[in-house]
Design a protein around this motif. Structure first.
Motif, PDB file in Angstrom:
ATOM      1  N   ILE A  63       0.837  -1.207   0.000  1.00 46.69           N
ATOM      2  CA  ILE A  63       0.000   0.000   0.000  1.00 46.69           C
ATOM      3  C   ILE A  63       0.871   1.256   0.000  1.00 46.69           C
ATOM      4  CG2 ILE A  63      -1.622   1.352   1.397  1.00 46.69           C
ATOM      5  CD1 ILE A  63      -2.956  -1.246   2.203  1.00 46.69           C
ATOM      6  N   ILE A  67       0.875   4.400  -2.476  1.00 45.82           N
ATOM      7  CA  ILE A  67       0.789   5.782  -1.986  1.00 45.82           C
ATOM      8  C   ILE A  67       1.971   6.604  -2.510  1.00 45.82           C
ATOM      9  CG2 ILE A  67       0.888   7.208   0.100  1.00 45.82           C
ATOM     10  CD1 ILE A  67      -0.702   5.053   1.535  1.00 45.82           C
ATOM     11  N   LEU A 149      -8.323   5.956   1.077  1.00 46.12           N
ATOM     12  CA  LEU A 149      -8.352   4.596   0.550  1.00 46.12           C
ATOM     13  C   LEU A 149      -9.812   4.175   0.443  1.00 46.12           C
ATOM     14  CD1 LEU A 149      -5.541   2.909   2.693  1.00 46.12           C
ATOM     15  CD2 LEU A 149      -5.323   4.120   0.519  1.00 46.12           C
ATOM     16  N   LEU A 159      -8.548  -1.446  -5.249  1.00 51.54           N
ATOM     17  CA  LEU A 159      -8.389  -0.497  -4.143  1.00 51.54           C
ATOM     18  C   LEU A 159      -7.994   0.843  -4.737  1.00 51.54           C
ATOM     19  CD1 LEU A 159      -8.151   0.174  -1.102  1.00 51.54           C
ATOM     20  CD2 LEU A 159      -5.747  -0.486  -1.265  1.00 51.54           C
ATOM     21  N   VAL A 161      -6.579   4.544  -4.324  1.00 47.12           N
ATOM     22  CA  VAL A 161      -5.779   5.423  -3.466  1.00 47.12           C
ATOM     23  C   VAL A 161      -5.834   6.831  -4.075  1.00 47.12           C
ATOM     24  CG1 VAL A 161      -3.522   5.873  -2.448  1.00 47.12           C
ATOM     25  CG2 VAL A 161      -4.279   3.513  -2.830  1.00 47.12           C
ATOM     26  N   THR A 205     -11.686  -1.416   6.559  1.00 45.01           N
ATOM     27  CA  THR A 205     -11.214  -0.160   7.141  1.00 45.01           C
ATOM     28  C   THR A 205     -11.457  -0.177   8.643  1.00 45.01           C
ATOM     29  OG1 THR A 205     -13.321   0.987   6.892  1.00 45.01           O
ATOM     30  CG2 THR A 205     -11.821   1.008   5.003  1.00 45.01           C
ATOM     31  N   SER A 253      -0.782   1.747   7.115  1.00 41.51           N
ATOM     32  CA  SER A 253      -0.741   2.314   5.767  1.00 41.51           C
ATOM     33  C   SER A 253       0.144   3.542   5.665  1.00 41.51           C
ATOM     34  CB  SER A 253      -2.171   2.679   5.321  1.00 41.51           C
ATOM     35  OG  SER A 253      -3.009   1.559   5.376  1.00 41.51           O
TER      36      SER A 253
END
Length: 582
Positions: A63, A67, A149, A159, A161, A205, A253
């Motif tokens: 992740i 990012i 996210l 997913l 971002v 989440t 994350s």
């Protein structure tokens, strides 16, 4: 009248013993079932704990990579100028080319979207098309967070971002970039997470929103609504028609990004299904033992059975008098032979234990003598340095005298074994003395600057935490492209953690060397394995032993230029104080 017959004593004994054994076997079967039930659940939790933690680390790293990709507009000078309203030429094509470069950087990227606040236009790149269209509304106010996210509506296959972009170093909003990453990118590399085909695996989440679920999403939503996820690793049994075992571990994350969780759910009955089988087996074994016990009662009537007891009693009397040179030699009965073998093994272990304790006592005495000798050496070195310093002062050599005083202070700091944890203020003073001493050794070769927060000075940290980072900079950084290397030290605290970074502008590492160094430091940190870079390895190992996974070390280098080390240490006192200081 009917003649009454009395049961013989042997039959009474057999009946009583069989009944007693039957009751005991029933109790034992129930007890074994309960113990096995708890044991299987505990084993399942423990075996999955490490799996979930390892998967969390892997997914966290993946992740963070995605990012990092959202930072590409800042790294692409042409794209940044266009978004800032300073572009020239064919701006649309330049933006599409930049997005295409991001899209091709990872084969699991499903789509890259960019909103330009300058011309209020959406740009999109996917495997199907490269497109652009004007924005209907300004999306900058849709979410207050800079990084979000989420998943696309009606699908959990990707997913998303999303990052807001600003006209750095200013704070004006200039656009939004979002990257859709296939969930298989995160799950396929963690295949070991599923240990049972009936397990539900999900990524959720911190608010309970399900980003990915292999199956059973409706049931998982109901279970999550009955239990809120906590920080770190957790396990809980939740009732919803039947008991569900819920295991989860937090996915870090990165700073400023909401936490995610890797979740595993399974019916508790599936985990403990073998307990009933074991209970039935125990009951069967009990029945067999009952039959054998009946035969054993008959054998008890034999005088030959009692003979070994007298022999064993005499050997036990020797042991009671302190004579451990005892050996049982019994033949003819399997039970007594087994007892004799186990008894002889026990006596041998006791003798070995006594010998081991004796050796440990001798070793402890030797260590105490070495410790006393080690206490004499610092006094000798300090007295010698003081004598040399006085001679230099008498001869008017103030520069040499100053250097000796600085060196003496450094020696006293490092040789003070009583305080293994110190306020950061003391560590900083020691490091500054070290830097000034090294500037005399390498005049004009490097400079340094400090950016220290006031709250950092009183934080308790392990001794010799900052100095190895500075020493590493001087040892490996000098001789780079910059004739004068700059060393920068900065600290801050956030209430829970103390953050420290040491950065230099000297020689750096290529990507391959950097990855090898990271792996060697990680191996040394967790397993204590030897590594090439002793200073960083030693520091990483010490922090791991003191704080576990709460402490962290991150290293980096860009384009063979410069090197930095960032540390994260939990705020609070450690307990590694000396207990015998004079």
């Amino acid at each position: 009248m009917k003649k009454q017959t009395e049961m013989s004593l042997s039959k009474k004994l057999v009946t009583f013993f069989v009944s007693l054994v039957a009751v005991l076997m029933l109790i034992m079967s129930i007890s074994n079932y309960m113990v096995s039930l708890r044991q299987q659940q505990t084993e399942y939790i423990e075996s999955n704990k490490n799996i979930l933690k390892l998967s969390s680390i892997n997914i966290s790293s993946q992740i963070k990579q995605v990012i990092d990709l959202t930072l590409s507009p800042y790294k692409d000078e042409t794209l940044f100028l266009i978004l800032s309203g300073k572009g020239s030429g064919n701006e649309s094509q330049s933006i599409k080319n930049s997005l295409l470069s991001i899209f091709n950087s990872n084969g699991h990227i499903a789509q890259v979207d960019l909103y330009s606040g300058y011309n209020q236009t959406y740009y999109s790149v996917s495997s199907k098309a490269i497109s652009q269209h004007p924005a209907v509304s300004d999306p900058s106010s849709l979410n207050s967070s800079d990084i979000v996210l989420s998943t696309e509506e009606n699908t959990e296959s990707t997913l998303k971002v999303t990052r807001k972009l600003y006209n750095l170093p200013g704070s004006n909003f200039i656009g939004i970039i979002s990257i859709d990453m296939e969930m298989d990118y995160f799950i396929s590399s963690n295949e070991a997470i599923m240990t049972n085909p009936e397990e539900t695996i999900a990524v959720v989440t911190e608010t309970g929103e399900i980003l990915y679920c292999n199956f059973g999403e409706d049931k998982l939503e109901k279970v999550l609504s009955l239990h809120s996820l906590q920080r770190g690793f957790g396990s809980v049994t939740v009732w919803d028609g039947c008991d569900y075992l819920l295991l989860y571990n937090e996915i870090d994350s990165g700073p400023g990004v909401p936490s995610l969780y890797i979740v595993k759910m399974i019916k508790e009955s599936i985990v403990t299904r073998n307990a009933a089988i074991l209970a039935a087996s125990s009951l069967l074994i009990g029945c067999v033992m009952t039959i054998l016990s009946s035969v054993l009662i008959i054998l008890l009537a034999s005088k030959n059975f009692t003979k070994p007891f007298g022999y064993i009693e005499k050997q036990l009397e020797k042991i009671a008098k302190g004579d451990l040179d005892v050996h049982l030699d019994i033949h003819g009965s399997e039970e007594f032979s087994r007892f004799a073998s186990q008894f002889n093994t026990m006596i041998s272990n006791i003798n070995n234990f006594i010998i081991m304790n004796y050796r440990l006592e001798i070793e402890n005495k030797n260590n105490q003598l070495k410790a006393l000798q080690a206490q004499l050496d610092p006094h000798f070195i300090n007295n010698t340095l003081q004598t040399i310093g006085n001679d230099a002062l008498k001869q008017g050599n103030l520069e040499l005298y100053t250097a000796i005083v600085q060196f003496g202070g450094m020696m006293r700091y490092t040789m003070n074994f009583c305080d293994m944890s110190v306020p950061f203020k003391d560590e900083l003073e020691y490091t500054e003395s070290y830097l000034k001493f090294q500037q005399k050794r390498f005049p004009g070769r490097f400079t340094y600057e400090l950016d220290i927060s006031e709250t950092s000075l009183s934080v308790i940290i392990p001794k010799l935490t900052l100095q190895p980072l500075v020493e590493n900079s001087i040892k490996h950084g000098l001789g780079g492209k910059n004739p004068v290397m700059q060393i920068s030290i900065s600290t801050k605290t956030d209430g829970q953690y103390f953050h420290m970074e040491c950065r230099n502008s000297g020689k750096g590492l290529d990507q391959n060397s950097l990855e090898q160094l990271k792996k060697s430091i990680e191996a040394a940190r967790v397993n204590g394995e030897e590594a090439a870079n002793v200073g960083l390895r030693n520091l990483a190992r010490r922090l791991f032993l003191l704080y576990g996974e709460k402490a962290a070390m991150d290293i980096g280098s860009e384009n063979n230029l410069g090197f930095h080390v960032a540390l994260r240490i939990p705020v609070g006192k450690t307990n590694d104080q000396c207990t015998d200081c004079r």
